[in-house]
Scaffold this motif. Structure first.
Motif, short mmCIF file in Angstrom:
data_model
loop_
_atom_site.label_atom_id
_atom_site.label_comp_id
_atom_site.label_asym_id
_atom_site.label_seq_id
_atom_site.Cartn_x
_atom_site.Cartn_y
_atom_site.Cartn_z
N PRO A 82 0.82 -1.21 0.00
CA PRO A 82 0.00 0.00 0.00
C PRO A 82 0.85 1.27 0.00
CG PRO A 82 0.09 -0.92 2.20
CD PRO A 82 0.79 -1.90 1.31
N ILE A 83 0.24 2.36 -0.43
CA ILE A 83 0.84 3.69 -0.24
C ILE A 83 0.60 4.07 1.21
CG2 ILE A 83 0.71 6.12 -0.86
CD1 ILE A 83 -0.36 5.25 -3.59
N VAL A 84 1.66 4.48 1.90
CA VAL A 84 1.53 4.85 3.31
C VAL A 84 1.82 6.33 3.48
CG1 VAL A 84 2.16 2.53 4.08
CG2 VAL A 84 3.93 4.27 3.82
N GLU A 85 1.33 6.88 4.57
CA GLU A 85 1.56 8.29 4.88
C GLU A 85 3.06 8.59 4.91
OE1 GLU A 85 -0.54 10.96 8.16
OE2 GLU A 85 1.13 9.81 9.02
N GLY A 86 3.46 9.67 4.23
CA GLY A 86 4.86 10.07 4.20
C GLY A 86 5.65 9.49 3.05
N GLU A 87 5.09 8.49 2.35
CA GLU A 87 5.76 7.90 1.18
C GLU A 87 5.75 8.90 0.03
OE1 GLU A 87 5.08 4.20 -1.97
OE2 GLU A 87 4.06 4.21 -0.03
N ILE A 88 6.80 8.89 -0.79
CA ILE A 88 6.85 9.77 -1.95
C ILE A 88 6.06 9.15 -3.11
CG2 ILE A 88 8.32 10.87 -3.69
CD1 ILE A 88 10.55 10.96 -1.64
N ILE A 89 5.15 9.92 -3.66
CA ILE A 89 4.43 9.51 -4.87
C ILE A 89 4.45 10.66 -5.86
CG2 ILE A 89 2.94 7.88 -3.65
CD1 ILE A 89 0.70 9.96 -3.78
N SER A 90 4.15 10.35 -7.11
CA SER A 90 4.11 11.36 -8.17
C SER A 90 2.79 11.25 -8.90
CB SER A 90 5.27 11.16 -9.16
OG SER A 90 6.53 11.24 -8.50
N ILE A 91 2.23 12.39 -9.28
CA ILE A 91 0.97 12.39 -10.02
C ILE A 91 1.10 13.30 -11.23
CG2 ILE A 91 -0.31 12.00 -7.88
CD1 ILE A 91 -1.30 14.91 -8.06
N ASP A 92 0.24 13.08 -12.22
CA ASP A 92 0.19 13.97 -13.38
C ASP A 92 -1.27 14.31 -13.64
OD1 ASP A 92 0.43 15.34 -15.83
OD2 ASP A 92 2.24 14.20 -16.31
N GLY A 93 -1.62 15.56 -13.38
CA GLY A 93 -2.99 16.02 -13.53
C GLY A 93 -3.35 16.49 -14.92
N ASP A 94 -2.44 16.29 -15.89
CA ASP A 94 -2.74 16.68 -17.27
C ASP A 94 -3.98 15.95 -17.77
OD1 ASP A 94 -1.83 17.86 -19.96
OD2 ASP A 94 -1.99 15.72 -20.42
#
Length: 211
Positions: free
Chosen positions: A180-192
């Protein structure tokens, strides 16, 4: 959209907001729209790409990377951040983001990415204050939260139904990954508008495009 339009003419505000989102999707970028109202009816006269989009809406370099989840790109572009949830200490996570950049000696995150299922009005104020990136698993381009994201130039992905948000334990799960993605983990998003993707880790920007 004029700030007082919603208060004085809510129906017209909703019509204009929906039209603006359709036009943005058609051209694949935020648009400056000229419109007029005659006898209570809205007429769109013309639109053009906003200079903001050309200058600042950077894209992630996703070469050879598979997204963890997809949704609908609502606004902005690439954004890397530490994962947060409703109920997280957002100020502390902002400090964590700054510390990560200081430790790396270069920008590896741009701030905080907040993941939520269905944020309420009172949640959105905190999201606007502390999180430059949003991932919302419900709703789409015409939801109230999406309109707020676009108005405030937040990098946002909505309708990311592949993610299951557990706000109590502050994790997000997806069938594509056992971790799972946990609090404080680095993630990247693209809102294009043509992407709407979520990735693990700090994904670099396309060459020549800097924050």
């Amino acid at each position: 959209i004029p700030a007082d339009l919603a208060a004085h003419h809510p129906a017209l505000h909703s019509t204009l907001a929906a039209a603006a989102l359709r036009i943005d999707a058609l051209f694949g970028a935020n648009q400056d729209i000229e419109f007029t109202v005659e006898e209570g009816r809205l007429y769109v006269l013309q639109s053009r790409n906003k200079p903001y989009e050309r200058e600042h809406a950077v894209r992630l370099d996703t070469t050879a990377r598979a997204p963890l989840a997809r949704g609908v790109g609502v606004s902005g572009g690439g954004f890397r951040g530490v994962a947060a949830f409703l109920g997280s200490d957002l100020e502390a996570l902002q400090r964590q983001a700054r510390a990560l950049n200081a430790s790396a000696g270069e920008p590896v995150v741009d701030g905080v990415v907040l993941l939520a299922h269905s944020p309420r009005g009172e949640d959105i104020n905190a999201m606007l204050k502390y999180a430059g990136g949003w991932v919302v698993t419900s709703g789409g381009r015409t939801s109230h939260a999406a309109l707020m994201a676009k108005h405030h130039d937040v990098n946002a992905v909505f309708g990311a139904a592949e993610l299951e948000i557990d706000e109590q334990h502050r994790v997000a799960r997806t069938k594509s990954s056992p971790t799972p993605i946990v609090e404080g983990e680095i993630i990247s998003i693209d809102g294009d508008a043509h992407r709407g993707e979520i990735y693990r880790g700090s994904v670099p920007f396309e060459r020549g495009l800097l924050k």
